[in-house]
Design a protein around this motif. Structure first.
Motif, PDB file in Angstrom:
ATOM      1  N   ALA B  78      39.033  25.786  48.330  1.00 32.29           N
ATOM      2  CA  ALA B  78      39.963  24.850  47.681  1.00 32.29           C
ATOM      3  C   ALA B  78      39.183  23.646  47.158  1.00 32.29           C
ATOM      4  O   ALA B  78      39.390  23.188  46.035  1.00 32.29           O
ATOM      5  N   TYR B  79      38.224  23.156  47.948  1.00 32.25           N
ATOM      6  CA  TYR B  79      37.361  22.058  47.482  1.00 32.25           C
ATOM      7  C   TYR B  79      36.582  22.521  46.240  1.00 32.25           C
ATOM      8  O   TYR B  79      36.501  21.822  45.233  1.00 32.25           O
ATOM      9  N   THR B  81      37.305  24.806  44.102  1.00 29.20           N
ATOM     10  CA  THR B  81      38.168  24.980  42.920  1.00 29.20           C
ATOM     11  C   THR B  81      38.326  23.650  42.188  1.00 29.20           C
ATOM     12  O   THR B  81      38.153  23.551  40.964  1.00 29.20           O
ATOM     13  N   GLY B  82      38.619  22.572  42.932  1.00 28.95           N
ATOM     14  CA  GLY B  82      38.770  21.261  42.306  1.00 28.95           C
ATOM     15  C   GLY B  82      37.474  20.806  41.669  1.00 28.95           C
ATOM     16  O   GLY B  82      37.443  20.312  40.536  1.00 28.95           O
ATOM     17  N   LEU B  83      36.356  21.029  42.374  1.00 25.11           N
ATOM     18  CA  LEU B  83      35.045  20.608  41.864  1.00 25.11           C
ATOM     19  C   LEU B  83      34.732  21.341  40.558  1.00 25.11           C
ATOM     20  O   LEU B  83      34.332  20.739  39.568  1.00 25.11           O
ATOM     21  N   MET B  85      36.815  22.837  38.478  1.00 25.33           N
ATOM     22  CA  MET B  85      37.708  22.469  37.377  1.00 25.33           C
ATOM     23  C   MET B  85      37.313  21.106  36.797  1.00 25.33           C
ATOM     24  O   MET B  85      37.428  20.872  35.605  1.00 25.33           O
ATOM     25  N   ALA B  86      36.824  20.213  37.678  1.00 25.03           N
ATOM     26  CA  ALA B  86      36.457  18.870  37.189  1.00 25.03           C
ATOM     27  C   ALA B  86      35.143  18.920  36.411  1.00 25.03           C
ATOM     28  O   ALA B  86      34.950  18.166  35.457  1.00 25.03           O
ATOM     29  N   GLN B  87      34.269  19.830  36.798  1.00 27.41           N
ATOM     30  CA  GLN B  87      32.920  19.857  36.181  1.00 27.41           C
ATOM     31  C   GLN B  87      32.546  21.324  35.950  1.00 27.41           C
ATOM     32  O   GLN B  87      31.705  21.873  36.655  1.00 27.41           O
ATOM     33  N   HIS B 108      43.390  30.605  50.860  1.00 32.40           N
ATOM     34  CA  HIS B 108      42.629  30.085  49.705  1.00 32.40           C
ATOM     35  C   HIS B 108      41.735  31.174  49.110  1.00 32.40           C
ATOM     36  O   HIS B 108      41.481  31.193  47.909  1.00 32.40           O
ATOM     37  N   ARG B 115      42.924  33.757  40.826  1.00 31.65           N
ATOM     38  CA  ARG B 115      42.716  32.922  39.626  1.00 31.65           C
ATOM     39  C   ARG B 115      41.519  33.402  38.799  1.00 31.65           C
ATOM     40  O   ARG B 115      41.401  33.053  37.624  1.00 31.65           O
ATOM     41  N   PHE B 259      39.115  31.420  34.761  1.00 27.33           N
ATOM     42  CA  PHE B 259      40.162  30.397  34.848  1.00 27.33           C
ATOM     43  C   PHE B 259      39.823  29.133  34.050  1.00 27.33           C
ATOM     44  O   PHE B 259      40.674  28.601  33.340  1.00 27.33           O
TER      45      PHE B 259
ATOM     46  N   PHE C  30      42.813  13.913  36.699  1.00 32.08           N
ATOM     47  CA  PHE C  30      42.880  15.169  37.479  1.00 32.08           C
ATOM     48  C   PHE C  30      44.046  15.080  38.439  1.00 32.08           C
ATOM     49  O   PHE C  30      44.184  14.121  39.201  1.00 32.08           O
ATOM     50  N   VAL C  56      42.661  17.537  33.892  1.00 33.97           N
ATOM     51  CA  VAL C  56      42.890  18.791  34.616  1.00 33.97           C
ATOM     52  C   VAL C  56      44.184  18.711  35.407  1.00 33.97           C
ATOM     53  O   VAL C  56      44.395  17.764  36.181  1.00 33.97           O
ATOM     54  N   LEU C  58      46.362  21.125  38.053  1.00 36.24           N
ATOM     55  CA  LEU C  58      46.244  22.344  38.865  1.00 36.24           C
ATOM     56  C   LEU C  58      47.428  22.419  39.816  1.00 36.24           C
ATOM     57  O   LEU C  58      47.692  21.463  40.543  1.00 36.24           O
ATOM     58  N   MET C  60      48.211  24.201  43.074  1.00 36.80           N
ATOM     59  CA  MET C  60      47.477  24.969  44.079  1.00 36.80           C
ATOM     60  C   MET C  60      48.421  25.782  44.953  1.00 36.80           C
ATOM     61  O   MET C  60      49.640  25.707  44.806  1.00 36.80           O
ATOM     62  N   GLU C  61      47.843  26.538  45.893  1.00 37.10           N
ATOM     63  CA  GLU C  61      48.650  27.468  46.708  1.00 37.10           C
ATOM     64  C   GLU C  61      49.383  26.762  47.850  1.00 37.10           C
ATOM     65  O   GLU C  61      50.287  27.331  48.467  1.00 37.10           O
ATOM     66  N   ALA C  68      42.461  19.148  48.946  1.00 37.67           N
ATOM     67  CA  ALA C  68      41.054  19.589  48.971  1.00 37.67           C
ATOM     68  C   ALA C  68      40.515  19.636  47.542  1.00 37.67           C
ATOM     69  O   ALA C  68      39.405  19.170  47.257  1.00 37.67           O
ATOM     70  N   ALA C  69      41.347  20.156  46.623  1.00 39.17           N
ATOM     71  CA  ALA C  69      40.919  20.243  45.216  1.00 39.17           C
ATOM     72  C   ALA C  69      40.712  18.843  44.646  1.00 39.17           C
ATOM     73  O   ALA C  69      39.748  18.591  43.909  1.00 39.17           O
ATOM     74  N   GLY C  72      37.404  17.604  45.966  1.00 40.76           N
ATOM     75  CA  GLY C  72      36.329  18.315  45.270  1.00 40.76           C
ATOM     76  C   GLY C  72      36.171  17.769  43.859  1.00 40.76           C
ATOM     77  O   GLY C  72      35.067  17.516  43.369  1.00 40.76           O
ATOM     78  N   ALA C  73      37.316  17.547  43.200  1.00 39.03           N
ATOM     79  CA  ALA C  73      37.284  17.051  41.815  1.00 39.03           C
ATOM     80  C   ALA C  73      36.639  15.674  41.743  1.00 39.03           C
ATOM     81  O   ALA C  73      35.860  15.380  40.830  1.00 39.03           O
TER      82      ALA C  73
END
Lengths: 93, 277, 385
Positions: B78-79, B81-83, B85-87, B108, B115, B259, C30, C56, C58, C60-61, C68-69, C72-73
């Protein structure tokens, strides 16, 4: 970590400290041991086709007879702790 | 893994070695495989992030000299995925254990696969929870002894490959620490694959799985690893054939819409320009 | 509430929409979330706005993967947020702690609904106040901002992003189902053009953690981020968490002394000559403001302390207020939460009376005014007896 290089025909000293990186060089090929990372799991001992690897009295791996080494890298492949660096000198990428 | 003249050390954070892993544990071989893959691909470490979960394998990000993210148990994907998508230009590799990815992280895992986001999962399957001392995991072979199944586990076992395929991962492969030379090749294929890629590495745990199941010393465990797996016949084996042993090899390697690319097209449809362009 | 002047450029805006607009104004590019009443409109609004801005969006599930996303973002250089309600906020707690120890700037909106559990999904509550402070395990710096109007929703969200980046922590915006769903005529500036956040360059030995600016991956040499207690260079330090403790103490101190936070901590109304202070926040502060007028019409000098920042709690302001008034009334849509640190701060300097309701309905101005008057009368009688 300082490095002790042992060329073809030279004799390895009796006692080598864990911190010392040992590097054997023979006509273009080399075998390097970073004994500091060794955890005495002996996976390399069985893997070595020349059977020249053993644990010393500090339970760290060492080469009994470098002249028998064929630089195949089996030890490096088996070792999970990055002790061995093998360059067969054939230079393929 | 014989380095064949590659400078693998540049991708290892040697100042924190030796690793925390036990003598004879297979995790180090997978890390060497990952560092070797990076060396073969000559990646720029500042454009790579290794995202790890919690558990023995979760410590991988500390040992690989790229950007590192050591996240929470089960949530690495999940971390990641965000990372990603951001970069989206980053190469993101996610290292998880079997319990980490398929027990607490199962939700996850299946959604990231669904995805088909461009992430590479390296799943260290040692069939047990190592860090916490040898408990049963969803991947523990039926009947095995662990500290929470002392009379033999009765829990039926997950097949990582089947779950990844069913959830839609577009690259799925399995190898073992016995087949050490395969590890960097599969990882390289998985990283270059433009979509969700899973490389399961069966990896021996001599301290808990080996000892509790009397498999013998570290070399015996490698032989056990070898004998419980068999090369994949060219066509995909069906469930029946798999029951005997676990197959290794590449089970799926196909293209599908990735994705971040789909998201970039979505933005373009409404006049936005997303990171890719 | 008479419409504010310059009504022509105003339009009716929902609280949740104002949160989304405030986020964009705060630089957000984001959003990761999961549908949940009464916060879903924030998810939908961000889904409408972000793609067109190259940002962005998103879904999520679950809420756990949503935050978490977001984290991370943030390490990917995005300015990131999520929005949820009680049940989702509970799922987010562990990763909220991860954002704290890794000093990751991000914003979490909690549109509180009746609890516990599924509770009263469409009705208001203020039952997550303590969770917003202590929900994640262990000690950590927190910043929790409230909103009691649609305009607040806009301003507080933008403030949350500024503070998250400046102090490098997850900032929580606490609103409730009524503030989230009510509409008010407001005049809001148009969203700024999309602009990628900029970060300083770093060197190999630049410290990544502690009282240093946030720099995500890819702005210089590699960076290590971990939820383990760690040193300034990011590597784990699990024999003794001295760096982590120092980081927490410094962050808390920086927040307490931040001029923008000190300015927006509390907004006072008719407090100067008050003998009774009503301390309230969120939707209850609106009723309390009416109650002040009602009480003053009955000849009782009351005043309002609208608590805009709940955590860290404004101890000093409460102590000073307690020295000037004889009684503080604390109306809350829960069984008594912010009243606890308030009592600790006041330390007997003034009587504190808690007025509580947790059935999903709102405390009305009359409820608050009658309660305050009754408490004042019984205190006076006790004094004369």
């Amino acid at each position: 970590m300082n490095t002790l290089t042992i060329k073809l025909g030279e004799k390895a000293p009796q006692r080598i400290g864990a911190e010392t990186v040992v590097r054997y060089e023979q006509n273009g090929a080399s075998l390097t041991l970073r004994r500091k990372y060794c955890k005495s799991c002996v996976l390399c001992v069985d893997a070595c086709p020349a059977k020249i690897l053993q644990l010393d009295q500090d339970d760290l791996i060492y080469v009994t007879d470098i002249s028998k080494c064929v630089f195949c890298g089996a030890c490096a492949g088996r070792c999970p702790d990055f002790v061995f660096i093998v360059d067969s000198g054939k230079g393929e990428k | 893994m014989p380095r064949l003249g590659l400078d693998v050390d540049q991708y290892l954070r040697t100042q924190v070695l030796p690793t925390v892993w036990c003598p004879g544990c297979g995790n180090g071989n997978t890390v060497e495989g990952l560092a070797t893959a990076f060396a073969r691909m000559d990646v720029d470490p500042t454009q790579v992030v290794v995202v790890g979960g919690i558990g023995c394998s979760g410590r991988t990000p500390f040992y690989v000299k790229t950007n590192a993210m050591h996240t929470t148990h089960g949530r690495a994907l999940a971390y990641a995925t965000g990372l990603k998508m951001a970069q989206p230009k980053l190469t993101v590799v996610v290292t998880m254990g079997d319990g980490d990815a398929l027990a607490i992280g199962g939700n996850h895992f299946i959604h990231a696969a669904r995805r088909n986001i461009d992430l590479t999962v390296i799943l260290y399957n040692n069939g047990i929870y190592g860090m916490t001392g040898g408990q049963e995991a969803p991947t523990t072979p039926l009947g095995s002894r662990t500290t929470t199944s002392l009379t033999g586990s009765i829990e039926r076992t997950f097949d990582t490959v089947e779950i990844a395929l069913a959830a839609g991962a577009t690259y799925v492969a399995r190898t073992t620490t016995f087949d050490m030379q395969e590890i960097p090749l599969r990882i390289e294929e998985a990283i270059t694959h433009p979509g969700f890629a899973v490389v399961e590495v069966l990896s021996q745990c001599p301290t808990y799985y080996g000892r509790l199941n009397q498999i013998g010393d570290t070399t015996d465990m490698l032989v056990w690893e070898r004998d419980r797996t068999e090369g994949l016949p060219v066509k995909m084996a069906n469930r029946q054939e798999l029951l005997g042993e676990l197959k290794t090899g590449v089970f799926r390697n196909e293209k599908s819409v990735e994705f971040t690319k789909a998201y970039s097209d979505l933005c373009a449809r409404v006049g936005g320009s997303y990171g890719l362009s | 509430m008479s419409p504010t002047p310059g009504a022509n450029k105003q339009r009716l805006v929902m609280g949740n929409e104002a949160v989304a607009l405030g986020a964009i104004a705060g630089g957000c590019d984001f959003f990761a979330g999961y549908p949940i009443t009464p916060a879903t409109e924030i998810l939908e609004e961000m889904g409408k706005m972000l793609p067109a801005r190259g940002g962005v969006f998103l879904q999520m599930e679950d809420e756990l993967s949503a935050i978490a996303a977001v984290i991370g973002a943030a390490w990917g250089g995005a300015v990131a947020m999520t929005a949820t309600s009680g049940p989702g906020f509970s799922l987010m707690q562990e990763n909220l702690g991860y954002a704290s120890i890794t000093q990751t700037p991000c914003v979490i909106v909690d549109a509180q609904r009746g609890g516990p559990s599924t509770g009263l999904p469409t009705l208001a509550s203020q039952g997550d106040v303590m969770q917003a402070r202590f929900g994640s395990h262990g000690d950590r710096p927190t910043l929790v901002i409230t909103a009691s109007s649609v305009n607040d929703c806009y301003e507080s969200t933008a403030l949350a992003f500024r503070m998250a980046r400046k102090h490098r922590l997850p900032v929580v915006l606490l609103i409730d189902a009524v503030v989230a769903h009510m509409r008010e005529p407001v005049e809001l500036p148009p969203p700024p053009p999309p602009q990628k956040a900029s970060y300083p360059k770093i060197e190999e030995d630049t410290p990544r953690f502690g009282d240093v600016p946030f720099v995500p991956f890819g702005h210089g040499p590699v960076t290590v981020v971990t939820g383990l207690s760690h040193q300034a260079n990011g590597l784990a330090e699990t024999q003794r968490g001295v760096h982590t403790e120092q980081m927490m103490r410094t962050t808390i101190q920086n927040i307490l002394s931040d001029p923008e936070i000190r300015r927006s901590w509390v907004s006072a109304y008719q407090l100067d000559d008050a003998e009774i202070a009503i301390a309230a926040y969120g939707i209850t502060a609106r009723s309390a403001r009416e109650a002040v007028d009602v009480l003053r019409e009955d000849g009782i000098k009351a005043g309002l302390l609208d608590l805009k920042v709940l955590w860290p709690f404004p101890n000093q302001i409460l102590r000073e207020t307690a020295d000037k008034v004889s009684m503080i009334v604390v109306p809350e849509l829960n069984l008594g939460q912010i009243v606890l640190p308030l009592k600790a701060a006041v330390e007997g300097r003034a009587e504190v009376h808690s007025l509580n309701l947790a059935d999903g309905t709102l405390l009305t101005p009359e409820d608050i005014a009658e309660f305050s008057a009754k408490q004042r009368k019984s205190t006076k009688e006790a004094a004369n007896a």
